[in-house]
Scaffold this active site. Structure first.
Site, PDB file in Angstrom:
ATOM      1  N   ARG A  48      79.241  56.596  65.405  1.00  0.00           N
ATOM      2  CA  ARG A  48      77.938  57.241  65.179  1.00  0.00           C
ATOM      3  C   ARG A  48      77.750  57.609  63.699  1.00  0.00           C
ATOM      4  O   ARG A  48      76.651  57.521  63.170  1.00  0.00           O
ATOM      5  CB  ARG A  48      77.757  58.465  66.084  1.00  0.00           C
ATOM      6  CG  ARG A  48      76.445  59.210  65.837  1.00  0.00           C
ATOM      7  CD  ARG A  48      75.917  60.014  67.018  1.00  0.00           C
ATOM      8  NE  ARG A  48      76.911  60.822  67.684  1.00  0.00           N
ATOM      9  CZ  ARG A  48      77.510  61.904  67.152  1.00  0.00           C
ATOM     10  NH1 ARG A  48      77.200  62.310  65.938  1.00  0.00           N
ATOM     11  NH2 ARG A  48      78.412  62.571  67.837  1.00  0.00           N
ATOM     12  N   TYR A 101      50.111  52.716  62.473  1.00  0.00           N
ATOM     13  CA  TYR A 101      50.778  52.291  63.715  1.00  0.00           C
ATOM     14  C   TYR A 101      50.593  53.358  64.811  1.00  0.00           C
ATOM     15  O   TYR A 101      50.841  54.542  64.563  1.00  0.00           O
ATOM     16  CB  TYR A 101      52.271  52.069  63.442  1.00  0.00           C
ATOM     17  CG  TYR A 101      53.036  51.609  64.656  1.00  0.00           C
ATOM     18  CD1 TYR A 101      52.844  50.337  65.187  1.00  0.00           C
ATOM     19  CD2 TYR A 101      53.932  52.451  65.310  1.00  0.00           C
ATOM     20  CE1 TYR A 101      53.525  49.920  66.314  1.00  0.00           C
ATOM     21  CE2 TYR A 101      54.628  52.038  66.435  1.00  0.00           C
ATOM     22  CZ  TYR A 101      54.418  50.774  66.925  1.00  0.00           C
ATOM     23  OH  TYR A 101      55.096  50.370  68.050  1.00  0.00           O
ATOM     24  N   ASP A 173      55.526  52.552  55.220  1.00  0.00           N
ATOM     25  CA  ASP A 173      56.001  51.677  56.290  1.00  0.00           C
ATOM     26  C   ASP A 173      55.775  50.245  55.809  1.00  0.00           C
ATOM     27  O   ASP A 173      54.646  49.772  55.725  1.00  0.00           O
ATOM     28  CB  ASP A 173      55.223  51.968  57.578  1.00  0.00           C
ATOM     29  CG  ASP A 173      55.729  51.145  58.763  1.00  0.00           C
ATOM     30  OD1 ASP A 173      56.244  50.034  58.545  1.00  0.00           O
ATOM     31  OD2 ASP A 173      55.600  51.620  59.915  1.00  0.00           O
ATOM     32  N   LYS A 198      60.949  43.577  63.723  1.00  0.00           N
ATOM     33  CA  LYS A 198      59.948  42.560  63.410  1.00  0.00           C
ATOM     34  C   LYS A 198      60.541  41.455  62.524  1.00  0.00           C
ATOM     35  O   LYS A 198      61.301  40.653  63.009  1.00  0.00           O
ATOM     36  CB  LYS A 198      58.723  43.236  62.785  1.00  0.00           C
ATOM     37  CG  LYS A 198      58.277  44.527  63.519  1.00  0.00           C
ATOM     38  CD  LYS A 198      57.821  44.284  64.947  1.00  0.00           C
ATOM     39  CE  LYS A 198      57.675  45.544  65.785  1.00  0.00           C
ATOM     40  NZ  LYS A 198      56.857  46.616  65.240  1.00  0.00           N
TER      41      LYS A 198
HETATM   42  C1  LIG Z   1      56.632  47.961  65.481  1.00  0.00           C
HETATM   43  C2  LIG Z   1      56.259  48.886  64.404  1.00  0.00           C
HETATM   44  C3  LIG Z   1      56.775  50.186  64.365  1.00  0.00           C
HETATM   45  C4  LIG Z   1      57.696  50.726  65.442  1.00  0.00           C
HETATM   46  O1  LIG Z   1      58.927  50.065  65.443  1.00  0.00           O
HETATM   47  P1  LIG Z   1      59.866  49.950  66.745  1.00  0.00           P
HETATM   48  O2  LIG Z   1      61.006  49.134  66.260  1.00  0.00           O
HETATM   49  O3  LIG Z   1      59.056  49.291  67.825  1.00  0.00           O
HETATM   50  O4  LIG Z   1      60.261  51.336  67.127  1.00  0.00           O
HETATM   51  C5  LIG Z   1      56.408  51.008  63.311  1.00  0.00           C
HETATM   52  N1  LIG Z   1      55.569  50.575  62.343  1.00  0.00           N
HETATM   53  C6  LIG Z   1      55.050  49.340  62.363  1.00  0.00           C
HETATM   54  C7  LIG Z   1      54.127  48.929  61.277  1.00  0.00           C
HETATM   55  C8  LIG Z   1      55.369  48.448  63.389  1.00  0.00           C
HETATM   56  O5  LIG Z   1      54.843  47.224  63.405  1.00  0.00           O
END
Ligand SMILES: *Cc1c(COP(=O)(O)O)cnc(C)c1O
Length: 375
Positions: A48, A101, A173, A198
């Site tokens: 962890r 998001y 982000d 992603k």
């Molecule tokens: C998918 C996404 C998230 C969340 O990510 P997870 O891995 O699904 O928790 C946050 N910000 C953006 C821009 C995203 O496309």
């Protein structure tokens, strides 16, 4: 070194057991101490806190973002949560972009009021609207560029400069742009956040998140502590999968972006389509900022508005043969999604908007598929 070289090599574990060229996986949750009870020189104690595979993943993500230190999480939302928990205290206000998001909106609307953290949103593509939305208690500005799902582009240098003047922390982000296209810290942003689910993962088979900061950022020790004691950490296998995927990420993202540009341009003016959102199009509202800020390409995401409302939008998706109708993005396979349905309790998209994630298939095949479904 170029980002393509870093992607292959920055996450390599030197394997002393067998000289393996690819990374071994260290599933062990715990690591033996020295005879004197000390932590061994490599610093591993308990998975962890950290683990060789997580350390390798964090090294390559940091290298891709242009240096600093990366912290890996079990999902993008765990990364967002850890940033909020570290930066925000009761009484603070966080400003998010109005096209943010939906999970972040959900978190701030449903979960944070009980901690006396307030939030509001602003059109961050307009620096005056951003300035007007700031409050004396604003502690964090959270930017998303390109935004989801309208692909708005925020001028990161302008936001960072305004925030610095006011002593406000900035987070970006960077999931959609990826470091191949935008490195937010180069523009003065303090904290970079990723859903590595992603483009980093790229194969729709692993969830993950990351936070990247400069080594001298004073919040780094607290972020590390929250990562450890909060416990939303990725498994060694997930770290290994991500590190493996990152080696091909530059090639994937560049091909996906090239195809997206071709497809976006080809859809403009189609009689069934009301509007195409893609920052590479010269009539995109933020094209000028995009051209200045986005390197190499304009990304692999686009959205379209269809004539005929939700019914026509869904019927179009159902006629597609290559595109899969599913949420998420950034994978090798092309996806399409009716965004309003996915937004659940916090709807914000027009009902005729379909969001498209371009994969690595041949762009001619993708375009043919889209055109037959529009016919
Ligand atoms: C998918 C996404 C998230 C969340 O990510 P997870 O891995 O699904 O928790 C946050 N910000 C953006 C821009 C995203 O496309």
């Amino acid at each position: 070194m170029d980002i393509r070289t870093l992607a292959v090599h920055a996450g390599t574990i030197q394997d002393e057991t067998a000289g393996a060229v690819t990374n071994p996986i260290f599933l062990s949750t715990t690591f033996e101490r020295s005879p004197e009870g000390q932590i061994r020189p490599k610093g591993f104690v308990y998975t962890r806190d950290t683990n060789p595979n997580r350390q390798a993943l964090e090294k390559v993500i940091a290298a891709m973002e242009g240096g600093g230190e990366a912290l890996a999480f079990s999902s993008g939302m765990a990364a967002v949560l850890t940033v909020f928990q570290t930066v925000l205290k009761p009484g603070d206000h966080v400003l998010i972009s109005d096209d943010c998001y939906h999970g972040v909106v959900h978190l701030l609307t449903e979960r944070y009021p009980q901690w006396q953290v307030s939030f509001s949103s602003a059109d961050m593509t307009n620096i005056n609207s951003l300035r007007n939305a700031l409050r004396p208690e604003t502690k964090l500005i959270m930017v998303e560029t390109p935004s989801n799902p309208q692909l708005k582009i925020t001028d990161l240098a302008a936001v960072a400069a305004l925030a610095k003047e006011r002593g406000i922390t900035t987070a970006c982000d960077n999931t959609w742009a990826t470091p191949l296209i935008t490195r937010p810290m180069d523009f003065g942003i303090d904290i970079v956040i990723h859903s590595t689910t992603k483009y980093f993962g790229g194969h729709s088979d692993v969830l993950g998140g990351a936070v990247v900061v400069r080594k001298e950022n004073p919040i780094l020790p607290e972020l590390r502590d929250f990562q450890n004691v909060g416990g939303a950490v990725p498994s060694p296998f997930d770290c290994w999968l991500l590190t493996r995927s990152i080696a091909t990420m530059p090639l994937r993202v560049m091909q996906q972006s090239t195809s997206a540009a071709i497809i976006a341009q080809a859809l403009v003016g189609h009689k069934k389509i009301e509007k195409v959102f893609y920052p590479g199009l010269t009539d995109h509202i933020n094209h000028e900022v995009a051209a200045r800020q986005m390197k190499n390409s304009f990304g692999a995401m686009l959205s379209v508005l269809l004539h005929g409302g939700q019914k026509e939008a869904l019927a179009f998706a159902s006629r597609l043969k290559i595109f899969r109708h599913a949420t998420s993005l950034g994978g090798v396979e092309s996806l399409i999604e009716h965004r309003l349905t996915a937004e659940g309790n916090h709807p914000k998209s027009p009902d005729n908007l379909m969001r498209v994630s371009i994969g690595i298939e041949h762009p001619d095949d993708l375009l043919k598929d889209l055109l037959q479904a529009l016919a």
